[in-house]
Design a protein around this motif. Structure first.
Motif, PDB file in Angstrom:
ATOM      1  N   MET A   1      65.017  38.834  16.109  1.00 36.14           N
ATOM      2  CA  MET A   1      64.091  38.569  17.204  1.00 36.14           C
ATOM      3  C   MET A   1      63.095  37.453  16.851  1.00 36.14           C
ATOM      4  O   MET A   1      62.789  36.600  17.682  1.00 36.14           O
ATOM      5  CB  MET A   1      63.338  39.851  17.577  1.00 36.14           C
TER       6      MET A   1
ATOM      7  N   GLU B   1      65.042  34.115  17.157  1.00 37.14           N
ATOM      8  CA  GLU B   1      65.350  33.701  18.532  1.00 37.14           C
ATOM      9  C   GLU B   1      64.091  33.403  19.340  1.00 37.14           C
ATOM     10  O   GLU B   1      64.080  32.463  20.147  1.00 37.14           O
ATOM     11  CB  GLU B   1      66.198  34.784  19.202  1.00 37.14           C
ATOM     12  N   ILE B   2      63.041  34.161  19.133  1.00 39.50           N
ATOM     13  CA  ILE B   2      61.794  33.906  19.866  1.00 39.50           C
ATOM     14  C   ILE B   2      61.166  32.592  19.398  1.00 39.50           C
ATOM     15  O   ILE B   2      60.608  31.838  20.208  1.00 39.50           O
ATOM     16  CB  ILE B   2      60.826  35.093  19.705  1.00 39.50           C
TER      17      ILE B   2
ATOM     18  N   LEU C   1      62.979  29.903  21.155  1.00 41.99           N
ATOM     19  CA  LEU C   1      62.563  29.877  22.560  1.00 41.99           C
ATOM     20  C   LEU C   1      61.249  29.117  22.723  1.00 41.99           C
ATOM     21  O   LEU C   1      61.110  28.261  23.611  1.00 41.99           O
ATOM     22  CB  LEU C   1      62.420  31.310  23.072  1.00 41.99           C
TER      23      LEU C   1
ATOM     24  N   THR D   1      58.247  31.557  29.578  1.00 42.22           N
ATOM     25  CA  THR D   1      58.557  31.823  28.170  1.00 42.22           C
ATOM     26  C   THR D   1      58.045  33.196  27.741  1.00 42.22           C
ATOM     27  O   THR D   1      58.716  33.912  26.997  1.00 42.22           O
ATOM     28  CB  THR D   1      57.957  30.717  27.279  1.00 42.22           C
TER      29      THR D   1
ATOM     30  N   SER E   1      60.389  35.683  29.267  1.00 44.65           N
ATOM     31  CA  SER E   1      61.664  35.630  28.544  1.00 44.65           C
ATOM     32  C   SER E   1      61.549  36.277  27.168  1.00 44.65           C
ATOM     33  O   SER E   1      62.505  36.889  26.685  1.00 44.65           O
ATOM     34  CB  SER E   1      62.123  34.176  28.394  1.00 44.65           C
ATOM     35  N   THR E   2      60.387  36.142  26.540  1.00 47.54           N
ATOM     36  CA  THR E   2      60.163  36.779  25.235  1.00 47.54           C
ATOM     37  C   THR E   2      60.315  38.286  25.343  1.00 47.54           C
ATOM     38  O   THR E   2      60.987  38.920  24.510  1.00 47.54           O
ATOM     39  CB  THR E   2      58.760  36.421  24.701  1.00 47.54           C
TER      40      THR E   2
ATOM     41  N   SER F   1      63.947  39.333  26.105  1.00 51.27           N
ATOM     42  CA  SER F   1      64.879  39.169  24.991  1.00 51.27           C
ATOM     43  C   SER F   1      65.106  40.467  24.224  1.00 51.27           C
ATOM     44  O   SER F   1      66.108  40.602  23.519  1.00 51.27           O
ATOM     45  CB  SER F   1      64.361  38.086  24.029  1.00 51.27           C
TER      46      SER F   1
ATOM     47  N   PRO G   1      69.600  42.120  23.250  1.00 52.15           N
ATOM     48  CA  PRO G   1      69.501  41.087  22.204  1.00 52.15           C
ATOM     49  C   PRO G   1      70.805  40.348  21.923  1.00 52.15           C
ATOM     50  O   PRO G   1      70.775  39.207  21.456  1.00 52.15           O
ATOM     51  CB  PRO G   1      69.046  41.886  20.968  1.00 52.15           C
TER      52      PRO G   1
ATOM     53  N   ASN H   1      70.993  36.918  23.634  1.00 52.99           N
ATOM     54  CA  ASN H   1      69.894  35.960  23.462  1.00 52.99           C
ATOM     55  C   ASN H   1      70.384  34.584  23.010  1.00 52.99           C
ATOM     56  O   ASN H   1      69.936  33.552  23.523  1.00 52.99           O
ATOM     57  CB  ASN H   1      68.881  36.491  22.446  1.00 52.99           C
TER      58      ASN H   1
ATOM     59  N   ALA I   1      71.870  32.680  25.822  1.00 58.79           N
ATOM     60  CA  ALA I   1      70.838  32.229  26.760  1.00 58.79           C
ATOM     61  C   ALA I   1      70.135  30.985  26.219  1.00 58.79           C
ATOM     62  O   ALA I   1      69.869  30.031  26.960  1.00 58.79           O
ATOM     63  CB  ALA I   1      69.831  33.347  27.006  1.00 58.79           C
ATOM     64  N   LEU I   2      69.849  30.973  24.917  1.00 63.79           N
ATOM     65  CA  LEU I   2      69.194  29.817  24.313  1.00 63.79           C
ATOM     66  C   LEU I   2      70.083  28.582  24.377  1.00 63.79           C
ATOM     67  O   LEU I   2      69.607  27.470  24.634  1.00 63.79           O
ATOM     68  CB  LEU I   2      68.820  30.125  22.857  1.00 63.79           C
TER      69      LEU I   2
END
Length: 264
Positions: free
Chosen positions: A86, A89-90, A93, A128, A131-132, A135, A139, A142, A145-146
């Motif tokens: 996480m 990925e965050i 993002l 954002t 989306s956070t 996510s 998961p 994710n 999506a990115l």
């Protein structure tokens, strides 16, 4: 239920075999291939300093986030923990969000915003933040999506390629598209064709992705800076330079503003 800090608590597991080289590192090559982020992030911050002073100091946030992505990616691949996934990925993002906020040309803003950048930045930050939180729901999707956001950036760059007659910018876009294509191919092949790569004993494509995307991102930043300058800094001329030498076949790109009376 395993702790979010626990090794292998993430549902995501890449193709590289786990714990083959060091008992503390789940994916050895996927972990240490992130070292390029720690090199290019601070280096770009230094090289782009004169441009940042003229455009916006918030650009430093982008370079910091770029380096943080490398840190969190290293932690994720070292542990394959849910927390590591996480954070990784965050961070990506928010890196993308910072780029959208600073460099997205006003002509691509949603129609209801007109060309109001402060309102556009508020919209990007709101999207954002939402989306956070989203996510955490699924998961496993994710990463896809990115990459869909990356495809939108490719679309914007392609549109600007058609518009420009600047040979430097066109060359930069061409090189970047090739780099991104190789990077994305490495990522998708590692994800979807893992059994084949394990069969031929070459399960390192995700680590290749790390290296390629860490090079592609600075190229993309310079492209967006050049495009942005045509809209936001029409009285300035930006020149593309390459570290360590302009004469080398390939290097790390950055921009200098010509009226600073500096040469590359």
């Amino acid at each position: 239920m395993p702790s979010i800090f626990a090794y292998q608590s993430s549902e995501v597991d890449w193709c590289e075999s786990n714990f083959q080289h060091w008992e503390l590192v789940a994916e050895f090559y996927n972990t240490f291939s992130n070292v390029t982020f720690f090199i290019f992030g601070p280096l770009m911050m230094f090289l782009m300093h004169p441009y940042v002073q003229k455009r916006s100091r918030y650009i430093y946030v982008t370079f910091i986030l770029f380096t943080v992505v490398g840190l969190f990616s290293m932690y994720f691949h070292m542990t394959l923990s849910f927390l590591g996934q996480m954070l990784d990925e965050i961070a990506i993002l928010w890196l993308l969000a910072s780029g959208y906020s600073i460099w997205m040309p006003r002509c691509y803003f949603p129609a209801f915003l007109g060309e109001n950048r402060p309102q556009y930045i508020c919209l990007v930050i709101t999207a954002t933040v939402v989306s956070t939180f989203l996510s955490f729901l699924t998961p496993m999707i994710n990463a896809y999506a990115l990459n869909s956001i990356a495809l939108h950036i490719v679309y914007i760059v392609a549109q600007e390629y058609k518009k420009t007659s600047n040979k430097e910018l066109r060359h930069l876009i061409e090189v970047t598209m090739v780099l991104w294509a190789f990077a994305f191919t490495s990522w998708i092949s590692d994800r979807w064709l893992c059994s084949f790569w394990q069969w031929i004993n070459f399960s390192y494509l995700h680590s290749i992705w790390h290296v390629l995307i860490s090079i592609t991102c600075p190229y993309g930043i310079v492209i967006m800076a050049m495009v942005d300058a045509t809209y936001e800094m029409p009285d300035k001329t930006l020149k593309v330079c390459y570290w360590p030498r302009d004469t080398w076949p390939m290097g790390l790109p950055y921009v200098e503003i010509s009226d600073d009376n500096k040469s590359c």
